[in-house]
Write a protein that holds these residues in place. Structure first.
Motif, PDB file in Angstrom:
ATOM      1  N   SER A  44       7.239   0.924 -13.699  1.00  0.00           N
ATOM      2  CA  SER A  44       6.501   0.802 -14.956  1.00  0.00           C
ATOM      3  C   SER A  44       7.501   0.925 -16.091  1.00  0.00           C
ATOM      4  O   SER A  44       8.639   1.331 -15.902  1.00  0.00           O
ATOM      5  CB  SER A  44       5.450   1.904 -15.080  1.00  0.00           C
ATOM      6  OG  SER A  44       4.480   1.789 -14.069  1.00  0.00           O
ATOM      7  N   ASP A  47       8.403   2.807 -21.581  1.00  0.00           N
ATOM      8  CA  ASP A  47       8.252   4.164 -22.116  1.00  0.00           C
ATOM      9  C   ASP A  47       8.922   4.311 -23.480  1.00  0.00           C
ATOM     10  O   ASP A  47       9.971   4.908 -23.639  1.00  0.00           O
ATOM     11  CB  ASP A  47       8.747   5.245 -21.164  1.00  0.00           C
ATOM     12  CG  ASP A  47       8.126   6.604 -21.524  1.00  0.00           C
ATOM     13  OD1 ASP A  47       7.270   6.649 -22.427  1.00  0.00           O
ATOM     14  OD2 ASP A  47       8.492   7.607 -20.913  1.00  0.00           O
ATOM     15  N   HIS A  69       2.590  -0.609 -14.757  1.00  0.00           N
ATOM     16  CA  HIS A  69       1.981  -0.271 -16.043  1.00  0.00           C
ATOM     17  C   HIS A  69       2.961  -0.512 -17.183  1.00  0.00           C
ATOM     18  O   HIS A  69       4.169  -0.439 -16.990  1.00  0.00           O
ATOM     19  CB  HIS A  69       1.614   1.220 -16.102  1.00  0.00           C
ATOM     20  CG  HIS A  69       0.631   1.656 -15.093  1.00  0.00           C
ATOM     21  ND1 HIS A  69       0.985   2.017 -13.815  1.00  0.00           N
ATOM     22  CD2 HIS A  69      -0.712   1.797 -15.162  1.00  0.00           C
ATOM     23  CE1 HIS A  69      -0.093   2.365 -13.142  1.00  0.00           C
ATOM     24  NE2 HIS A  69      -1.129   2.236 -13.933  1.00  0.00           N
ATOM     25  N   VAL A  71       4.153   1.383 -20.488  1.00  0.00           N
ATOM     26  CA  VAL A  71       4.118   2.814 -20.804  1.00  0.00           C
ATOM     27  C   VAL A  71       4.687   3.084 -22.198  1.00  0.00           C
ATOM     28  O   VAL A  71       5.750   2.588 -22.559  1.00  0.00           O
ATOM     29  CB  VAL A  71       4.942   3.611 -19.762  1.00  0.00           C
ATOM     30  CG1 VAL A  71       4.839   5.102 -20.027  1.00  0.00           C
ATOM     31  CG2 VAL A  71       4.468   3.294 -18.357  1.00  0.00           C
ATOM     32  N   HIS A  73       4.311   6.587 -25.263  1.00  0.00           N
ATOM     33  CA  HIS A  73       3.635   7.855 -25.522  1.00  0.00           C
ATOM     34  C   HIS A  73       3.516   8.074 -27.025  1.00  0.00           C
ATOM     35  O   HIS A  73       4.259   7.515 -27.822  1.00  0.00           O
ATOM     36  CB  HIS A  73       4.303   9.034 -24.814  1.00  0.00           C
ATOM     37  CG  HIS A  73       5.745   9.214 -25.065  1.00  0.00           C
ATOM     38  ND1 HIS A  73       6.715   8.660 -24.265  1.00  0.00           N
ATOM     39  CD2 HIS A  73       6.389   9.874 -26.036  1.00  0.00           C
ATOM     40  CE1 HIS A  73       7.902   8.997 -24.724  1.00  0.00           C
ATOM     41  NE2 HIS A  73       7.727   9.731 -25.808  1.00  0.00           N
TER      42      HIS A  73
END
Length: 78
Positions: A44, A47, A69, A71, A73
Protein backbone atom coordinates in the motif's frame (compact mmCIF):
# COMPACT_ATOMS: atom_id res chain seq x y z
CA UNK A 1 -2.52 -6.65 5.84
CA UNK A 2 0.03 -4.89 3.62
CA UNK A 3 3.41 -3.16 3.63
CA UNK A 4 3.67 0.61 3.35
CA UNK A 5 7.07 1.86 2.24
CA UNK A 6 7.80 5.21 3.84
CA UNK A 7 6.07 7.55 6.23
CA UNK A 8 5.11 11.13 5.39
CA UNK A 9 7.01 10.66 2.14
CA UNK A 10 5.95 14.04 0.79
CA UNK A 11 7.90 15.70 3.64
CA UNK A 12 11.15 13.75 3.31
CA UNK A 13 14.06 16.02 2.41
CA UNK A 14 15.48 13.21 0.32
CA UNK A 15 12.65 13.72 -2.18
CA UNK A 16 12.53 17.53 -2.00
CA UNK A 17 13.65 17.97 -5.60
CA UNK A 18 12.65 14.61 -7.13
CA UNK A 19 9.23 14.56 -5.43
CA UNK A 20 7.08 11.56 -6.38
CA UNK A 21 9.49 10.24 -9.01
CA UNK A 22 12.26 9.94 -6.42
CA UNK A 23 9.94 8.31 -3.90
CA UNK A 24 8.61 5.86 -6.48
CA UNK A 25 12.12 4.81 -7.54
CA UNK A 26 13.01 4.11 -3.90
CA UNK A 27 9.66 2.37 -3.38
CA UNK A 28 10.36 -0.01 -6.27
CA UNK A 29 13.76 -0.92 -4.80
CA UNK A 30 12.24 -1.71 -1.41
CA UNK A 31 9.35 -3.59 -2.99
CA UNK A 32 11.72 -5.77 -5.00
CA UNK A 33 13.81 -6.62 -1.92
CA UNK A 34 10.76 -7.40 0.20
CA UNK A 35 9.19 -9.51 -2.56
CA UNK A 36 12.39 -11.55 -2.80
CA UNK A 37 11.73 -12.74 0.76
CA UNK A 38 7.91 -12.61 0.75
CA UNK A 39 6.66 -13.27 -2.80
CA UNK A 40 2.93 -12.93 -2.04
CA UNK A 41 3.03 -9.84 0.17
CA UNK A 42 0.67 -6.93 -0.55
CA UNK A 43 1.73 -3.29 -0.71
CA UNK A 44 0.00 0.00 0.00
CA UNK A 45 1.12 3.57 -0.14
CA UNK A 46 2.34 6.20 -0.41
CA UNK A 47 1.52 7.29 3.19
CA UNK A 48 1.58 11.03 2.83
CA UNK A 49 0.74 13.70 5.36
CA UNK A 50 -2.85 14.76 4.93
CA UNK A 51 -4.43 14.55 1.50
CA UNK A 52 -1.53 15.21 -0.90
CA UNK A 53 -3.35 14.55 -4.15
CA UNK A 54 -0.37 14.45 -6.59
CA UNK A 55 1.34 11.65 -4.63
CA UNK A 56 -1.88 9.68 -4.26
CA UNK A 57 -2.85 10.07 -7.92
CA UNK A 58 0.59 9.13 -9.20
CA UNK A 59 0.86 6.13 -6.89
CA UNK A 60 -2.56 4.89 -8.00
CA UNK A 61 -1.61 5.39 -11.66
CA UNK A 62 1.73 3.58 -11.40
CA UNK A 63 0.90 0.87 -8.86
CA UNK A 64 -2.82 0.13 -9.36
CA UNK A 65 -2.12 -3.43 -10.50
CA UNK A 66 -0.08 -4.23 -7.40
CA UNK A 67 -1.50 -2.27 -4.48
CA UNK A 68 -3.89 -2.89 -1.65
CA UNK A 69 -4.71 0.65 -0.42
CA UNK A 70 -3.90 4.31 -0.92
CA UNK A 71 -2.62 5.59 2.41
CA UNK A 72 -2.39 9.02 4.01
CA UNK A 73 -2.84 10.23 7.54
CA UNK A 74 -4.42 13.31 9.02
CA UNK A 75 -3.66 15.04 12.28
CA UNK A 76 -6.91 16.48 13.52
CA UNK A 77 -6.36 19.90 15.08
CA UNK A 78 -2.76 20.10 14.00
Amino acid sequence: QSFVVGNEVNNLGRFKTTKYQGYHAAYLEYKQAIRAALPNVKFSGPDTTSFVLPYLEQFAATEYKDMSHLVFHYYCGA
